[in-house]
Write an enzyme that holds these catalytic residues in place. Structure first.
Site: not given
Length: 426
Positions: A276, A348, A261, A390, A351
């Site tokens: 991240r 988070e 990403r 994460r 999801s």
RNA sequence: GGAGAUGUCGCAUAGUUGGUCUAGUGCGCCACAUUGGAAAUGUGGUAUACGGGCAACCGUAUCAUGGGUUCGAAUCCCAUCAUCUCCGCCA
């Protein structure tokens, strides 16, 4: 994308979806283009039928010349109509890909994440009898990473894991994969390299112009390929153009891939620790099913992630994401957030999303219904299985000891050779 | 990366001097007939999308994909993609 017939028959519902999801309302433009496109189709098809008839007569006709002339003339008329049809249809197609998925009626309505609702909370954050260390201190003192070195070699937003923490990461990954296999998933190792078409099919982007995704996707210079941001992209297109049998459904895939990403919109955020990066490893849950069983599958996927977080012995909560927060292609979304002691907040970890038939229309993935023989689009859903590194953050922060060591959650101990903790001063 | 071959309606195949191909045949599948029941046999059917129609149905497109030539393309031309074989390289 949505069904053109549905938009034609339910313009108000679609307009409302545009509103609550914060996307431009292009419904009126679509409806007027649709009328013209169908007009042109009728005209060109009628003329083509006439031309085909002439072509069939020509071989046996005694006087061919007038028939050929007539056919030629009709051909020119058709070419003119087709030029307009192509243009209008391309425009219509683009607009259709700008209409968001209709959100579920039970999704909270709101412009952004401030309208999200907490559905439930499981477990209680631990009360420490010493001052807990934030993740980066634990990482430093145990030699579990080398951030400056890696930043120098590979650039910012990259990471490496070292020693026992790298082992733990692999153990968690293996644990989740085995768990999902036991729940009926087929494990798939997905390529991280893909074509832009597959990214488009996943339906995260608007419109029909594939070049817009260059801002968000790593293109491989000098090729027509890009790096996939999630295994969902690959799994979603795995049955493109297939007509599945109803008996095959639901199809459950546990896909693993390294995810890439750009994190273009996250400058300055989460720059410390293992939260991240431009790349991370993720086990993804993905399901193709009958639309009628989509809600049931949503609960199944959501529960799987909750179980995983529970097995990691982490306090967590489940969020119902609002219409404005859930994204372009989703019917409903539930984030699962784990307790991050250093941030004094839930963050988070995964999801869970119902996509309805939105992706299936883009991939043209259908199934034949047993009872009626009808061919219908499948529904698709996805959820995180586990995202690393994460997920390591709440694990090491919540399970840390005063000496900097970290207790290994019971279920992971067998995969760690029976060890009960890592790190600290042995 | 180099050389060659191939790509047809679920599967296997026929079809390449352009026009009875609205793609034939076999297998599979479905229905019916025959049978005490089954096998075998026979008959019929067997895709998807879009447009039109209340409907029965009609039309258009699809022979890997996209263009082109032609009144007309599975068939001729160009490009692309995929697969297979051999060579090269390599975990």
């Amino acid at each position: 994308m949505l069904d053109m017939k549905f938009i034609r028959e339910n313009p108000e519902i679609v307009k409302n979806a545009c509103r609550v999801k914060n996307f431009p309302d292009v419904v009126d433009d679509i409806l007027s283009l649709d009328v013209r496109v169908r007009e042109l189709k009728t005209i060109t098809q009628t003329k083509t039928a006439e031309k085909n008839k002439l072509s069939r007569e020509i071989p046996t006709a005694t006087d061919k010349a007038p028939l050929i002339a007539k056919s030629k003339q009709i051909g020119e008329e058709i070419a003119n109509d087709l030029a307009e049809l192509d243009e209008k249809e391309a425009k219509l197609n683009d607009l259709l890909h700008r209409v968001p998925q209709i959100p579920s009626a039970d999704a909270p309505v709101g412009a952004d994440d401030s309208a999200n609702i907490e559905v439930r909370r499981v477990g209680t954050p631990r009360t420490f009898d010493f001052t807990p260390r934030p993740q980066w201190e634990l990482l430093d003192m145990n030699g579990w990473w080398m951030p400056e070195k890696i930043a120098g070699v590979c650039g910012t937003r990259t990471y490496c894991l070292c020693g026992e923490l790298a082992e733990l990461s692999l153990a968690i990954q293996t644990y989740v994969i085995q768990k999902l296999i036991s729940k009926g998933f087929k494990y798939i190792e997905c390529p991280p390299v893909t074509k832009p078409q597959a990214v488009f099919n996943a339906g995260h982007f608007m419109g029909s112009d594939l070049s817009i995704m260059n801002d968000d996707v790593f293109m491989l210079s000098g090729t027509d390929r890009c790096l996939a941001a999630t295994a969902e992209i690959i799994l979603n297109s795995l049955h493109a153009d297939d007509i599945l049998t109803e008996n095959e459904l639901p199809i459950k895939y546990a896909g693993f891939s390294t995810c890439f990403r750009k994190e273009a919109g996250a400058a300055g955020r989460d720059t410390r620790g293992l939260v991240r990066f431009h790349h991370f490893d993720k086990v993804e849950q993905y399901i193709f099913c009958r639309p009628e069983e989509s809600d049931e599958m949503h609960e199944f996927l959501l529960n799987n992630l909750c179980e995983v977080v529970g097995d990691l012995e982490l306090p967590y909560r489940v969020i119902a994401n609002s219409t404005g927060d859930m994204g372009f292609n989703k019917v409903k979304q539930n984030d699962v957030e784990a307790w991050f002691p250093s941030e004094n907040a839930y963050r988070e970890l995964g999801s869970c999303s119902s996509i309805g038939q939105f992706q299936a229309r883009r991939t043209n993935t259908r199934y034949r219904e047993n009872a009626t023989g009808e061919v219908k689009f499948v529904a698709t859903l996805n959820n995180t299985g586990i995202a690393l590194p994460r997920a390591l953050v709440p694990v090491i922060e919540n399970h840390q000891n005063a000496d900097g060591s970290v207790n290994i959650p019971k279920k992971l101990q067998p995969l760690m050779g029976g060890r009960t903790k890592i790190g600290g001063k042995h």
